[in-house]
Design a protein around this motif. Sequence first.
Motif, PDB file in Angstrom:
ATOM      1  N   GLY A 268       0.854  -1.140  -0.076  1.00 44.03           N
ATOM      2  CA  GLY A 268       0.054   0.013  -0.056  1.00 44.03           C
ATOM      3  C   GLY A 268       0.755   1.266   0.026  1.00 44.03           C
ATOM      4  N   VAL A 269       2.020   1.064  -0.590  1.00 43.75           N
ATOM      5  CA  VAL A 269       2.881   2.360  -0.684  1.00 43.75           C
ATOM      6  C   VAL A 269       2.870   3.210  -1.987  1.00 43.75           C
ATOM      7  CG1 VAL A 269       5.560   3.194  -0.782  1.00 43.75           C
ATOM      8  CG2 VAL A 269       4.509   1.340   0.940  1.00 43.75           C
ATOM      9  N   GLU A 270       2.654   4.389  -1.834  1.00 43.88           N
ATOM     10  CA  GLU A 270       2.294   5.322  -3.364  1.00 43.88           C
ATOM     11  C   GLU A 270       3.389   5.498  -3.985  1.00 43.88           C
ATOM     12  OE1 GLU A 270       0.247   9.555  -4.356  1.00 43.88           O
ATOM     13  OE2 GLU A 270       0.562   8.928  -2.360  1.00 43.88           O
ATOM     14  N   ILE A 271       3.581   5.249  -5.330  1.00 48.27           N
ATOM     15  CA  ILE A 271       4.776   5.434  -5.918  1.00 48.27           C
ATOM     16  C   ILE A 271       4.559   6.758  -6.496  1.00 48.27           C
ATOM     17  CG2 ILE A 271       6.230   4.992  -7.982  1.00 48.27           C
ATOM     18  CD1 ILE A 271       5.556   1.972  -7.372  1.00 48.27           C
ATOM     19  N   VAL A 272       5.243   7.908  -5.951  1.00 51.08           N
ATOM     20  CA  VAL A 272       4.856   9.508  -6.357  1.00 51.08           C
ATOM     21  C   VAL A 272       5.844   9.754  -7.726  1.00 51.08           C
ATOM     22  CG1 VAL A 272       5.021  11.838  -5.712  1.00 51.08           C
ATOM     23  CG2 VAL A 272       4.112   9.897  -4.024  1.00 51.08           C
ATOM     24  N   ILE A 273       7.035   9.456  -7.596  1.00 47.24           N
ATOM     25  CA  ILE A 273       7.848   9.763  -8.763  1.00 47.24           C
ATOM     26  C   ILE A 273       8.531   8.125  -8.983  1.00 47.24           C
ATOM     27  CG2 ILE A 273      10.017  10.717  -9.545  1.00 47.24           C
ATOM     28  CD1 ILE A 273       9.496  13.105  -7.795  1.00 47.24           C
ATOM     29  N   PRO A 274       7.869   7.561 -10.351  1.00 42.27           N
ATOM     30  CA  PRO A 274       8.292   6.274 -10.578  1.00 42.27           C
ATOM     31  C   PRO A 274       9.605   5.910 -11.114  1.00 42.27           C
ATOM     32  CG  PRO A 274       6.777   7.228 -12.290  1.00 42.27           C
ATOM     33  CD  PRO A 274       7.370   8.378 -11.352  1.00 42.27           C
ATOM     34  N   GLY A 275      10.814   6.816 -10.827  1.00 41.32           N
ATOM     35  CA  GLY A 275      11.899   6.489 -11.517  1.00 41.32           C
ATOM     36  C   GLY A 275      12.682   4.977 -10.855  1.00 41.32           C
ATOM     37  N   ARG A 276      13.841   4.696 -11.421  1.00 41.31           N
ATOM     38  CA  ARG A 276      14.494   3.506 -11.036  1.00 41.31           C
ATOM     39  C   ARG A 276      14.684   3.647  -9.313  1.00 41.31           C
ATOM     40  NH1 ARG A 276      19.808   3.000 -13.811  1.00 41.31           N
ATOM     41  NH2 ARG A 276      20.463   4.521 -12.184  1.00 41.31           N
ATOM     42  N   GLY A 277      14.912   4.848  -8.893  1.00 46.26           N
ATOM     43  CA  GLY A 277      15.228   5.050  -7.326  1.00 46.26           C
ATOM     44  C   GLY A 277      14.208   4.430  -6.498  1.00 46.26           C
ATOM     45  N   ILE A 278      13.078   4.212  -7.013  1.00 41.46           N
ATOM     46  CA  ILE A 278      12.118   3.425  -6.280  1.00 41.46           C
ATOM     47  C   ILE A 278      12.506   2.255  -5.526  1.00 41.46           C
ATOM     48  CG2 ILE A 278       9.984   4.465  -7.423  1.00 41.46           C
ATOM     49  CD1 ILE A 278       9.447   1.518  -8.019  1.00 41.46           C
ATOM     50  N   ILE A 279      13.288   1.570  -6.094  1.00 40.21           N
ATOM     51  CA  ILE A 279      14.095   0.365  -5.286  1.00 40.21           C
ATOM     52  C   ILE A 279      14.784   0.593  -4.233  1.00 40.21           C
ATOM     53  CG2 ILE A 279      15.784  -1.435  -5.810  1.00 40.21           C
ATOM     54  CD1 ILE A 279      15.548  -0.870  -8.600  1.00 40.21           C
ATOM     55  N   GLY A 280      15.404   1.820  -4.090  1.00 33.20           N
ATOM     56  CA  GLY A 280      15.961   2.074  -2.736  1.00 33.20           C
ATOM     57  C   GLY A 280      15.236   2.977  -1.897  1.00 33.20           C
ATOM     58  N   ALA A 281      14.148   3.708  -2.535  1.00 27.26           N
ATOM     59  CA  ALA A 281      13.343   4.556  -1.814  1.00 27.26           C
ATOM     60  C   ALA A 281      12.247   3.652  -0.930  1.00 27.26           C
ATOM     61  CB  ALA A 281      12.497   5.514  -2.551  1.00 27.26           C
ATOM     62  N   LEU A 282      12.046   2.552  -1.641  1.00 34.17           N
ATOM     63  CA  LEU A 282      11.094   1.690  -0.898  1.00 34.17           C
ATOM     64  C   LEU A 282      11.648   0.922   0.284  1.00 34.17           C
ATOM     65  CD1 LEU A 282       8.078   0.386  -0.959  1.00 34.17           C
ATOM     66  CD2 LEU A 282       8.802  -1.406  -2.293  1.00 34.17           C
ATOM     67  N   ALA A 283      12.768   0.697   0.123  1.00 30.46           N
ATOM     68  CA  ALA A 283      13.767  -0.352   1.274  1.00 30.46           C
ATOM     69  C   ALA A 283      13.813   0.801   2.276  1.00 30.46           C
ATOM     70  CB  ALA A 283      14.745  -0.684   0.464  1.00 30.46           C
ATOM     71  N   SER A 284      13.918   2.097   2.211  1.00 31.12           N
ATOM     72  CA  SER A 284      14.206   3.088   3.221  1.00 31.12           C
ATOM     73  C   SER A 284      12.978   3.161   4.164  1.00 31.12           C
ATOM     74  CB  SER A 284      14.506   4.325   2.713  1.00 31.12           C
ATOM     75  OG  SER A 284      13.351   5.091   2.260  1.00 31.12           O
ATOM     76  N   LEU A 285      11.761   2.811   4.102  1.00 29.21           N
ATOM     77  CA  LEU A 285      10.698   3.346   4.667  1.00 29.21           C
ATOM     78  C   LEU A 285      10.740   2.542   6.179  1.00 29.21           C
ATOM     79  CD1 LEU A 285       7.967   2.994   2.144  1.00 29.21           C
ATOM     80  CD2 LEU A 285       9.090   5.161   2.913  1.00 29.21           C
ATOM     81  N   PRO A 286      10.933   1.061   6.173  1.00 30.60           N
ATOM     82  CA  PRO A 286      11.079   0.989   7.730  1.00 30.60           C
ATOM     83  C   PRO A 286      11.987   1.226   8.388  1.00 30.60           C
ATOM     84  CG  PRO A 286      11.678  -1.119   6.221  1.00 30.60           C
ATOM     85  CD  PRO A 286      11.305   0.193   5.359  1.00 30.60           C
ATOM     86  N   TYR A 287      13.081   1.978   8.115  1.00 36.89           N
ATOM     87  CA  TYR A 287      14.222   2.407   8.994  1.00 36.89           C
ATOM     88  C   TYR A 287      13.968   3.714   9.463  1.00 36.89           C
ATOM     89  CZ  TYR A 287      16.470  -1.894   7.675  1.00 36.89           C
ATOM     90  OH  TYR A 287      16.821  -3.243   7.281  1.00 36.89           O
ATOM     91  N   PHE A 288      12.753   4.126   9.507  1.00 35.01           N
ATOM     92  CA  PHE A 288      12.481   5.687   9.794  1.00 35.01           C
ATOM     93  C   PHE A 288      12.998   5.634  11.137  1.00 35.01           C
ATOM     94  CE2 PHE A 288       8.393   3.694  11.067  1.00 35.01           C
ATOM     95  CZ  PHE A 288       8.087   4.253  12.170  1.00 35.01           C
ATOM     96  N   ALA A 289      13.357   6.699  11.665  1.00 34.81           N
ATOM     97  CA  ALA A 289      13.922   7.246  13.008  1.00 34.81           C
ATOM     98  C   ALA A 289      14.883   5.858  13.747  1.00 34.81           C
ATOM     99  CB  ALA A 289      12.689   7.131  14.036  1.00 34.81           C
TER     100      ALA A 289
END
Length: 302
Positions: A268-289
């Motif tokens: 249920g993650v929204e892809i706002v800018i769909p470049g190749r960078g979503i590979i790493g962007a998605l992986a970053s989410l659970p590491y907040f704080a």
Amino acid sequence: MEKDKAFAQKKWVLPYKNIVAIADGHGLVDIVEQSNCWGGACWAEYHYKQASPLIQSVCSYGNTMRYRVKEGHSELNLIASYAAAGIESAIVKDNTVEITYAGLGGGGVGATMSRAQAEDVIEYDITEAGGSKKSRGTIVLPRRSRVLIGVDDTDTKEEGATWSLIHNIATDLDSRNARYISHALVQLFPVPQKTQNCVSTVVEFACIDPAPLIKDFEQLLRKYTLSENTGMVVLQRFHADEVKEYATLAKSKMVTYEIAETAAKKAGVEIVIPGRGIIGALASLPYFAQPCQSVKLDLNNQ
């Protein structure tokens, strides 16, 4: 219950910079306190854990202390020198969260006047504090939700650094509506396409209305990115557990765009800018704080 700026003139009152409350809607609240005195915040952490049955966990991040508490009310058994202050209640309403603190002596000053002066406090109700008194204070805060923004691939081999750009954008967008409360660099498996260190970034906001923040963040990112492969994803949820398995994978081996896209849709993650960078962007989410953990490379699953 109007704010009284005269409190700030009393030399034994040290106002908190800000306090925000993020409610999950299912009985949990994250109280994020931004202190102007780290020593006082550490004292509070120790005593609050001893005195407060509502507290589920406590962690520090930069100059902030985070308390995860259960909604509800619990009487505190305050004991000088051991459990001298704590969180007595957290009441979640439609648009506000009411938090009641109590404390003895200096802990009572922190529980009342010091917290009542935090920037986003809407109103407060406090007793006298100081000396040997047992004091109590209730502050009313805007009810907020968590918004996580993950970004990767904004720089080139000649110029830029994703983590600094994202921090600067987040700082620029910090407002009463959307408080910028954490930033983490997330080390990924070093793939051939990396610029240099293969690191993505996640920033965390506590929002009243997320829509303007997401729109403005996207506009600034599109304006300042140096890459045609930029990826930006957004998760509006209290937890990011649904992405943890994918994140572990991206830290341990090369992941394809298709795998990332599928994982984002499933979580249920929204892809706002769909470049190749979503590979790493998605992986970053659970590491907040979790900036001290996120920088480590996990090669256990190679």
